[in-house]
Design a protein around this motif. Sequence first.
Motif, PDB file in Angstrom:
ATOM      1  N   ASP A  34       1.011  -1.437  -0.381  1.00 19.43           N
ATOM      2  CA  ASP A  34      -0.213   0.143  -0.012  1.00 19.43           C
ATOM      3  C   ASP A  34       0.926   1.135  -0.058  1.00 19.43           C
ATOM      4  N   VAL A  35       2.600   0.836   0.036  1.00 21.63           N
ATOM      5  CA  VAL A  35       2.945   2.237   0.679  1.00 21.63           C
ATOM      6  C   VAL A  35       3.455   2.215  -1.293  1.00 21.63           C
ATOM      7  N   PRO A  36       3.205   3.676  -2.105  1.00 18.10           N
ATOM      8  CA  PRO A  36       4.113   3.573  -3.145  1.00 18.10           C
ATOM      9  C   PRO A  36       5.713   3.607  -2.985  1.00 18.10           C
ATOM     10  N   ALA A  37       6.741   3.617  -4.113  1.00 19.05           N
ATOM     11  CA  ALA A  37       8.190   3.513  -3.863  1.00 19.05           C
ATOM     12  C   ALA A  37       8.450   4.625  -3.785  1.00 19.05           C
ATOM     13  N   GLY A  38       9.813   5.026  -3.552  1.00 17.40           N
ATOM     14  CA  GLY A  38      10.138   6.061  -3.610  1.00 17.40           C
ATOM     15  C   GLY A  38       9.970   7.010  -2.237  1.00 17.40           C
ATOM     16  N   THR A  39       8.521   7.067  -1.151  1.00 16.38           N
ATOM     17  CA  THR A  39       7.970   7.615  -0.256  1.00 16.38           C
ATOM     18  C   THR A  39       9.260   7.357   0.724  1.00 16.38           C
ATOM     19  N   GLY A  40      10.441   6.488   0.807  1.00 14.18           N
ATOM     20  CA  GLY A  40      11.296   6.776   2.100  1.00 14.18           C
ATOM     21  C   GLY A  40      11.081   6.141   3.651  1.00 14.18           C
ATOM     22  N   LEU A  41      10.044   5.692   3.295  1.00  9.81           N
ATOM     23  CA  LEU A  41       9.657   4.815   4.599  1.00  9.81           C
ATOM     24  C   LEU A  41      10.256   3.615   4.920  1.00  9.81           C
ATOM     25  N   GLY A  42      10.985   2.620   4.141  1.00  6.60           N
ATOM     26  CA  GLY A  42      11.114   2.147   4.576  1.00  6.60           C
ATOM     27  C   GLY A  42      11.419   0.684   4.116  1.00  6.60           C
ATOM     28  N   SER A  43       9.993   1.179   3.180  1.00  7.38           N
ATOM     29  CA  SER A  43       9.486  -0.211   3.193  1.00  7.38           C
ATOM     30  C   SER A  43       9.991  -1.752   2.089  1.00  7.38           C
ATOM     31  N   SER A  44      11.479  -1.036   0.839  1.00 10.19           N
ATOM     32  CA  SER A  44      12.226  -1.959   0.540  1.00 10.19           C
ATOM     33  C   SER A  44      12.981  -3.150   1.126  1.00 10.19           C
ATOM     34  N   SER A  45      13.176  -2.259   2.839  1.00  7.77           N
ATOM     35  CA  SER A  45      14.385  -2.773   3.360  1.00  7.77           C
ATOM     36  C   SER A  45      13.235  -3.608   4.128  1.00  7.77           C
ATOM     37  N   THR A  46      12.823  -3.647   4.625  1.00 10.02           N
ATOM     38  CA  THR A  46      11.616  -4.514   5.346  1.00 10.02           C
ATOM     39  C   THR A  46      11.252  -5.704   5.028  1.00 10.02           C
ATOM     40  N   PHE A  47      10.477  -5.345   3.574  1.00  8.80           N
ATOM     41  CA  PHE A  47      10.186  -6.140   2.845  1.00  8.80           C
ATOM     42  C   PHE A  47      11.486  -7.213   2.634  1.00  8.80           C
ATOM     43  N   ALA A  48      12.693  -7.226   2.191  1.00  8.88           N
ATOM     44  CA  ALA A  48      14.082  -7.635   1.440  1.00  8.88           C
ATOM     45  C   ALA A  48      14.245  -8.400   2.989  1.00  8.88           C
ATOM     46  N   VAL A  49      13.943  -8.117   4.408  1.00 10.07           N
ATOM     47  CA  VAL A  49      14.810  -8.872   5.854  1.00 10.07           C
ATOM     48  C   VAL A  49      13.601  -9.363   6.216  1.00 10.07           C
ATOM     49  N   GLY A  50      12.239  -9.081   5.861  1.00  9.00           N
ATOM     50  CA  GLY A  50      11.461  -9.940   5.895  1.00  9.00           C
ATOM     51  C   GLY A  50      11.601 -11.353   4.974  1.00  9.00           C
ATOM     52  N   LEU A  51      11.327 -11.085   3.921  1.00  7.58           N
ATOM     53  CA  LEU A  51      11.775 -12.127   3.079  1.00  7.58           C
ATOM     54  C   LEU A  51      13.073 -12.626   3.277  1.00  7.58           C
ATOM     55  N   LEU A  52      14.133 -12.550   3.346  1.00  6.94           N
ATOM     56  CA  LEU A  52      15.051 -13.565   3.680  1.00  6.94           C
ATOM     57  C   LEU A  52      14.618 -13.965   4.831  1.00  6.94           C
ATOM     58  N   ASN A  53      14.714 -13.111   5.925  1.00  8.21           N
ATOM     59  CA  ASN A  53      13.803 -13.956   6.777  1.00  8.21           C
ATOM     60  C   ASN A  53      12.766 -15.579   6.485  1.00  8.21           C
ATOM     61  N   VAL A  54      11.738 -15.740   6.155  1.00  9.22           N
ATOM     62  CA  VAL A  54      11.042 -16.464   5.924  1.00  9.22           C
ATOM     63  C   VAL A  54      12.012 -17.185   4.991  1.00  9.22           C
ATOM     64  N   LEU A  55      12.016 -17.025   4.436  1.00  6.08           N
ATOM     65  CA  LEU A  55      13.090 -18.033   3.182  1.00  6.08           C
ATOM     66  C   LEU A  55      13.863 -19.020   3.266  1.00  6.08           C
ATOM     67  N   SER A  56      14.549 -18.167   4.433  1.00  5.40           N
ATOM     68  CA  SER A  56      16.113 -19.072   4.945  1.00  5.40           C
ATOM     69  C   SER A  56      15.339 -20.059   6.327  1.00  5.40           C
ATOM     70  N   ASN A  57      14.364 -19.791   6.813  1.00  4.66           N
ATOM     71  CA  ASN A  57      14.058 -20.493   7.969  1.00  4.66           C
ATOM     72  C   ASN A  57      12.941 -21.176   7.094  1.00  4.66           C
ATOM     73  N   PHE A  58      12.352 -21.226   5.423  1.00  3.44           N
ATOM     74  CA  PHE A  58      11.866 -22.042   5.118  1.00  3.44           C
ATOM     75  C   PHE A  58      13.046 -23.359   4.095  1.00  3.44           C
ATOM     76  N   ILE A  59      13.993 -23.086   3.767  1.00  7.65           N
ATOM     77  CA  ILE A  59      14.842 -23.699   4.245  1.00  7.65           C
ATOM     78  C   ILE A  59      15.945 -24.253   4.972  1.00  7.65           C
ATOM     79  N   ASP A  60      15.472 -24.659   6.233  1.00  7.64           N
ATOM     80  CA  ASP A  60      15.688 -24.691   7.696  1.00  7.64           C
ATOM     81  C   ASP A  60      16.824 -24.093   7.919  1.00  7.64           C
ATOM     82  N   LYS A  61      16.894 -22.766   7.457  1.00  2.00           N
ATOM     83  CA  LYS A  61      18.328 -22.812   7.649  1.00  2.00           C
ATOM     84  C   LYS A  61      18.625 -21.011   8.717  1.00  2.00           C
ATOM     85  N   GLU A  62      17.930 -21.163   9.258  1.00  2.00           N
ATOM     86  CA  GLU A  62      17.149 -19.727  11.068  1.00  2.00           C
ATOM     87  C   GLU A  62      18.716 -19.056  10.899  1.00  2.00           C
ATOM     88  N   LEU A  63      18.419 -17.718  10.595  1.00  2.00           N
ATOM     89  CA  LEU A  63      19.177 -16.377  10.683  1.00  2.00           C
ATOM     90  C   LEU A  63      19.446 -15.689  12.596  1.00  2.00           C
TER      91      LEU A  63
END
Length: 92
Positions: A34-63
């Motif tokens: 819901d947040v437009p790109a380029g707003t400076g709210l950190g949504s890309s960073s949040t998405f990247a870390v969240g996805l990295l966390n979820v997918l690392s757990n998906f492959i049983d590599k908890e970080l």
Amino acid sequence: MAKDLLLEISNPIIREIIRLLNIGPGIEISSTADVPAGTGLGSSSTFAVGLLNVLSNFIDKELGNKDLAELAHKNNLPLIIDLGSGSIADYK
């Protein structure tokens, strides 16, 4: 995942994280925002870390937070990270 299959992924953050974690075919990821790109709210960073966390757990590599931060930083994901504390900071 084969390089030609990776090129079919349009979202660069998803594509890079799948490449980093060497996740094979057969996974489906969809995202909406819901947040437009380029707003400076950190949504890309949040998405990247969240996805990295979820997918690392998906492959049983908890970080932990520090491992997530270092992996994101080393691979130029859209983050600003305090490597001393291992915390993931909002960027401005």
